[in-house]
Design a protein around this motif. Structure first.
Motif, PDB file in Angstrom:
ATOM      1  N   GLY A  12       0.784  -1.233   0.000  1.00  0.00           N
ATOM      2  CA  GLY A  12       0.000   0.000   0.000  1.00  0.00           C
ATOM      3  C   GLY A  12       0.813   1.279   0.000  1.00  0.00           C
ATOM      4  N   TYR A  13       2.100   1.183  -0.251  1.00  0.00           N
ATOM      5  CA  TYR A  13       2.964   2.362  -0.294  1.00  0.00           C
ATOM      6  C   TYR A  13       3.189   2.798  -1.731  1.00  0.00           C
ATOM      7  N   VAL A  14       3.501   4.082  -1.908  1.00  0.00           N
ATOM      8  CA  VAL A  14       3.947   4.593  -3.201  1.00  0.00           C
ATOM      9  C   VAL A  14       5.471   4.642  -3.125  1.00  0.00           C
ATOM     10  N   PRO A  15       6.156   3.791  -3.908  1.00  0.00           N
ATOM     11  CA  PRO A  15       7.617   3.696  -3.785  1.00  0.00           C
ATOM     12  C   PRO A  15       8.321   5.030  -4.014  1.00  0.00           C
ATOM     13  N   ASN A  16       9.283   5.312  -3.144  1.00  0.00           N
ATOM     14  CA  ASN A  16      10.196   6.433  -3.320  1.00  0.00           C
ATOM     15  C   ASN A  16      11.529   6.027  -2.696  1.00  0.00           C
ATOM     16  N   ASP A  17      12.552   6.854  -2.833  1.00  0.00           N
ATOM     17  CA  ASP A  17      13.886   6.478  -2.368  1.00  0.00           C
ATOM     18  C   ASP A  17      13.916   6.206  -0.866  1.00  0.00           C
ATOM     19  N   ALA A  18      13.243   7.032  -0.074  1.00  0.00           N
ATOM     20  CA  ALA A  18      13.243   6.855   1.381  1.00  0.00           C
ATOM     21  C   ALA A  18      12.605   5.519   1.765  1.00  0.00           C
ATOM     22  N   LEU A  19      11.480   5.173   1.143  1.00  0.00           N
ATOM     23  CA  LEU A  19      10.814   3.905   1.449  1.00  0.00           C
ATOM     24  C   LEU A  19      11.635   2.713   0.966  1.00  0.00           C
ATOM     25  N   LEU A  20      12.272   2.848  -0.189  1.00  0.00           N
ATOM     26  CA  LEU A  20      13.128   1.770  -0.689  1.00  0.00           C
ATOM     27  C   LEU A  20      14.312   1.540   0.252  1.00  0.00           C
ATOM     28  N   ASN A  21      14.885   2.614   0.780  1.00  0.00           N
ATOM     29  CA  ASN A  21      15.982   2.485   1.740  1.00  0.00           C
ATOM     30  C   ASN A  21      15.499   1.848   3.038  1.00  0.00           C
ATOM     31  N   GLN A  22      14.316   2.258   3.500  1.00  0.00           N
ATOM     32  CA  GLN A  22      13.751   1.674   4.716  1.00  0.00           C
ATOM     33  C   GLN A  22      13.493   0.183   4.515  1.00  0.00           C
ATOM     34  N   LEU A  23      12.919  -0.187   3.379  1.00  0.00           N
ATOM     35  CA  LEU A  23      12.661  -1.588   3.085  1.00  0.00           C
ATOM     36  C   LEU A  23      13.967  -2.383   3.063  1.00  0.00           C
ATOM     37  N   GLN A  24      15.005  -1.818   2.498  1.00  0.00           N
ATOM     38  CA  GLN A  24      16.300  -2.491   2.448  1.00  0.00           C
ATOM     39  C   GLN A  24      16.838  -2.722   3.862  1.00  0.00           C
ATOM     40  N   ARG A  25      16.688  -1.741   4.759  1.00  0.00           N
ATOM     41  CA  ARG A  25      17.132  -1.902   6.157  1.00  0.00           C
ATOM     42  C   ARG A  25      16.316  -2.987   6.853  1.00  0.00           C
TER      43      ARG A  25
END
Length: 108
Positions: free
Chosen positions: A11-24
């Motif tokens: 349910g998220y709209v991907p952006n750099d901050a969310l992609l980095n959070q997901l990676q962590r």
């Protein structure tokens, strides 16, 4: 599963901050590659109980949030989390006095 697709499914709209959070979160979740699909399946199963899997804002883990106001749906969601944890050997930590769990990772 691609990170962007996973974010969209949650349910998220991907952006750099969310992609980095997901990676962590992925790096922090023990045995993530073994349970990734099951996390997405759990999210789908929880939707009917007004509950969902999300990325925690305070910790680098996925959280399971039970948001229903119906006692029956709340109980059913807790049972689904318990079943998920036992069947796929996933360690979850329930927050005290809240209908929220953290997905810690795969247990051997």
């Amino acid at each position: 599963m691609q990170k962007e697709a996973m974010l969209t499914q949650l349910g998220y709209v991907p952006n750099d901050a969310l992609l980095n959070q997901l990676q962590r979160i992925q790096a922090n979740t023990v045995g993530y590659e073994k349970i990734q699909k099951h996390i997405m399946d759990l999210n789908d199963h929880l939707k009917v109980d007004d509950s969902y899997v999300a990325m925690s804002n305070s910790n680098d883990y996925f959280k399971i949030k039970i948001d229903s106001s119906s006692p029956e749906a709340i109980e059913e969601a807790h049972e689904k989390v318990k079943h998920f944890s036992q069947k796929y050997k996933v360690k979850v930590d329930k927050l005290e006095n809240k209908n929220t769990y953290y997905i810690m990772g795969f247990e051997n």
